[in-house]
Design an enzyme around this catalytic site. Structure first.
Site, PDB file in Angstrom:
ATOM      1  N   ASN A 386      22.384   7.355  -9.492  1.00 64.60           N
ATOM      2  CA  ASN A 386      22.376   8.012  -8.183  1.00 64.60           C
ATOM      3  C   ASN A 386      23.693   7.744  -7.470  1.00 64.60           C
ATOM      4  O   ASN A 386      23.981   6.587  -7.154  1.00 64.60           O
ATOM      5  CB  ASN A 386      21.231   7.475  -7.316  1.00 64.60           C
ATOM      6  CG  ASN A 386      21.329   7.993  -5.884  1.00 64.60           C
ATOM      7  OD1 ASN A 386      21.175   9.177  -5.642  1.00 64.60           O
ATOM      8  ND2 ASN A 386      21.625   7.103  -4.946  1.00 64.60           N
ATOM      9  N   GLU A 387      24.473   8.765  -7.292  1.00 65.06           N
ATOM     10  CA  GLU A 387      25.701   8.665  -6.486  1.00 65.06           C
ATOM     11  C   GLU A 387      26.592   7.503  -6.934  1.00 65.06           C
ATOM     12  O   GLU A 387      27.334   6.948  -6.121  1.00 65.06           O
ATOM     13  CB  GLU A 387      25.368   8.449  -5.003  1.00 65.06           C
ATOM     14  CG  GLU A 387      24.607   9.556  -4.350  1.00 65.06           C
ATOM     15  CD  GLU A 387      24.523   9.411  -2.836  1.00 65.06           C
ATOM     16  OE1 GLU A 387      24.900   8.345  -2.313  1.00 65.06           O
ATOM     17  OE2 GLU A 387      24.098  10.369  -2.175  1.00 65.06           O
TER      18      GLU A 387
HETATM   19  O1  AHR Z   1      18.927  10.084   1.390  1.00 68.16           O
HETATM   20  C1  AHR Z   1      19.332   8.880   1.848  1.00 68.16           C
HETATM   21  C2  AHR Z   1      20.405   8.330   0.973  1.00 68.16           C
HETATM   22  O2  AHR Z   1      21.459   9.234   0.969  1.00 68.16           O
HETATM   23  C3  AHR Z   1      20.046   8.227  -0.459  1.00 68.16           C
HETATM   24  O3  AHR Z   1      19.440   7.050  -0.761  1.00 68.16           O
HETATM   25  C4  AHR Z   1      21.350   8.326  -1.147  1.00 68.16           C
HETATM   26  O4  AHR Z   1      21.220   8.855  -2.415  1.00 68.16           O
HETATM   27  C5  AHR Z   1      22.171   9.169  -0.223  1.00 68.16           C
HETATM   28  O5  AHR Z   1      23.384   8.616   0.031  1.00 68.16           O
END
Ligand code: AHR
Length: 659
Positions: A386-387
């Site tokens: 994730n990211e």
């Molecule tokens: O949606 C909130 C946060 O935003 C999530 O955890 C992350 O993936 C994004 O930066």
């Protein structure tokens, strides 16, 4: 006379021409269609903003397992949420014990020594901002109890019986409903259950558990559920919230995060195996958003919910690295699972696939069956990462996981990640890396201002169709102060029309976090706000719902003569045969449209029109009361050509039925 006629005719034609010049022409060419993702619009659930405990998970007791601790919030401990009570001459002591746990995953319990019973000695819990109960409804209470021998530190000798009264009380002590249970020999943990019927509707009751005799008792996993959960599931979900989600008609659900998945340091990575099996044996932990996740809502419940609402499950597992931005690791940055531990981590990933899809005689498939779901869940997509910051450590671990899935489970489509923003270093490096590995789908995220969404209508028009497909996993138009305005919702609707247009490359899209508990919100904007008794959809919710209800699998070429603050798309849904036209006017004045439908025969005379609009672009749906903007449906006369006045700041869906 003739001169007058000519002048009149001239004036009328001039007026017609002028007004046509101000009219936006929308042309739909039904013969020029292309297949698009039938699963374009789904949802993103993150356990953030108390979305799980205190939210979708219907458990009404807070900290029922006595596992809150100071790493979550400095003032927290195992007794957070609990009050020790002694009534009418009752006397005794309360302390936390970890010498006789139900299970090592759930180490703490409460011990109460009752030296004088009086009218009762015990505990009370007010849930999350009070326990909401409804007159006439039934609630399932349960507690794990163990009777101990006073002074017998080894807890070895059996003792007699200890009656317990359990009741729901209003804030001023009125009993709303009660039941009795009894802790008894053998001196081991035993689950006691009772049903409480409530006689009054109260938004902020508390649960009170009173020992009615002297003795020493250990208590753990104290729980109270409404019997009416969504679909009547055991260990289920809050019915009103789950229904609001189901009403979106999402095609898929990404869970359980977000940053929550890769966690606050590698010790905090979300481990799916800790979240299945009997609730009292699951391993809760601090979540990255600084509160406790009991994981009572765990992988089984997530998958079951997906099935219940007809959404494809899209779980996301960490790519062997933790969140680069988490506060505990800030300064040291992203942490990587040691390479020596990666084989075990990869095995966990593979085991998830077996757990979700494997036969009941496989090790993990058997666990799914034992939990009550012998049929496979039909997992097709799996998010990895994730990211994540595109470091060597990330790349090495992602590749190891990706290769193992490809080799062992080629039927699973992996969704990779390209950083937290719609551009920049991680985005570029992420795309390059995905290209090298031929990752089938990558996850892009963007939280930008409403104008960004209007300016980026063509973002995917020229994407290389031979490269990875796109999942827009998180996005939201962030208006000033992160308010969920009509302006933001309309910009999102416009953007979604551009995703439909590019639905051959964009496979999935899911809005920003789904749920946020009022007063406990760590992130904005969110799609649905709620408290203990109410559910408050934002205007963006209705945009998502209109796309969920009006999805298609073929995009019909849709051109507009003027795209300034105006967007349109058309799709056909092959299941229903319906053609759906979406029109988004982001202007503060209404827009005259001249719509031409080519190649749609035989065209019915009427269609359904649903309009989402409000008094002005700044309106925000109030929390309770009459919504400031909500879709309204009516009939519309249509033809091969017809005119339509799109209201200022509006999203209109015209649905034409052919069958
Ligand atoms: O949606 C909130 C946060 O935003 C999530 O955890 C992350 O993936 C994004 O930066």
């Amino acid at each position: 006379m003739n001169r007058i006629k000519i002048v009149l005719l001239y004036t009328v034609s001039l007026l017609a021409l002028t007004s046509r010049a101000e009219t936006t022409i929308v042309t739909v060419e039904a013969k020029a269609g292309k297949p698009i993702s039938p699963d374009l619009v789904g949802i993103f659930f993150e356990d953030l903003n108390y979305a799980a405990d205190g939210g979708l998970y219907a458990e009404l007791v807070q900290n029922g397992s006595f596992e809150y601790n100071a790493t979550e919030q400095t003032t927290w401990g195992p007794l957070t949420g609990w009050e020790f009570i002694k009534r009418g001459g009752g006397a005794g002591e309360l302390w936390v014990d970890s010498s006789c746990p139900i299970c090592p995953n759930n180490p703490h319990c409460a011990l109460i020594q009752i030296t004088s019973a009086g009218e009762g000695v015990g505990l009370s819990n007010s849930g999350f901002d009070g326990i909401p109960v409804k007159a006439g409804e039934k609630y399932n209470f349960s507690v794990f109890a163990r009777l101990l021998n006073v002074g017998d530190r080894n807890h070895s000798k059996p003792v007699g019986k200890l009656p317990l009264n359990v009741r729901l009380e209003s804030k001023d002590g009125v009993v709303l409903g009660e039941a009795n249970v009894e802790a008894s020999d053998p001196a081991d943990w035993k689950k006691l259950t009772a049903t409480i019927t409530v006689n009054q509707t109260v938004p902020d009751a508390r649960l009170v558990l009173l020992a009615k005799a002297t003795g020493l008792i250990a208590l753990d996993e104290i729980s109270l559920f409404p019997q009416k959960t969504f679909n009547g599931r055991k260990n289920g979900l809050r019915a009103d919230l789950a229904q609001a989600i189901a009403d979106l008609h999402p095609k898929f659900m990404r869970f359980p995060g977000g940053c929550l998945t890769h966690g606050d340091g590698i010790g905090n990575i979300y481990r799916w195996k800790d979240t299945i099996g009997p609730v009292e044996q699951r391993k809760g932990q601090a979540n990255i958003w600084r509160y406790h996740q009991s994981v009572g809502l765990g992988y089984f419940e997530y998958f079951q919910f997906c099935e219940d609402i007809g959404a494809k499950p899209l779980p996301v597992l960490a790519a062997g690295v933790s969140c680069q931005n988490s506060t505990r690791t800030r300064g040291t940055g992203q942490q990587c699972i040691p390479l020596s531990d990666m084989p075990a981590y990869i095995q966990d990933v593979l085991d998830l696939i077996e757990w979700a899809n494997g036969p009941t005689n496989s090790t993990w498939g058997a666990k799914r069956a034992a939990a009550g779901h012998p049929l496979p869940f039909g997992l097709k997509y799996l998010g990895i990462g994730n990211e994540d910051k595109q470091t060597d450590g990330f790349r090495e671990r992602f590749k190891m996981i990706y290769d193992a899935i490809k080799e062992r489970h080629p039927e699973i489509t992996v969704v990779g990640t390209v950083g937290p923003a719609p551009n920049g270093e991680d985005f570029d490096l992420g795309w390059k890396f995905a290209g090298e590995l031929h990752v089938p789908i990558v996850d892009e995220h963007y939280y930008e201002n409403p104008q960004w969404f209007w300016n980026n209508q063509n973002r995917y028009d020229n994407y290389d169709r031979a490269k990875s497909k796109v999942y827009v996993g998180e996005y939201a138009a962030r208006d000033a102060k992160s308010r969920s305005t009509l302006r933001a919702a309309i910009a999102e609707a416009a953007y979604l029309t551009s995703l439909e247009k590019n639905g051959d490359v964009v496979q999935f899209a899911s809005y920003a976090p789904l749920l946020a508990r009022k007063g406990h919100t760590q992130w904005t904007p969110d799609m649905i706000y709620f408290n203990g008794t109410g559910v408050f959809p934002t205007i963006s919710y209705y945009v998502q719902q209109l796309f969920g209800l009006n999805s298609g699998d073929t995009y019909l070429s849709t051109t507009v003569s003027d795209s300034k603050e105006f967007a349109a798309s058309s799709v056909r849904n092959s299941t229903t045969g319906d053609v759906i036209i979406k029109l988004v006017n982001g202007d503060n004045i209404s827009k005259a449209l001249h719509i031409e439908l080519n190649g749609l025969t035989p065209l019915p005379k009427n269609a359904t029109k649903t309009i989402l609009t409000g008094a002005n672009a700044d309106v925000v749906n109030p929390e309770g009361g009459v919504p400031a903007a909500k879709p309204e449906e009516s009939a519309i006369e249509i033809g091969k050509v017809f005119d339509y006045e799109a209201p200022a700041n509006s999203f209109t869906v015209i649905r034409i039925k052919f069958k």
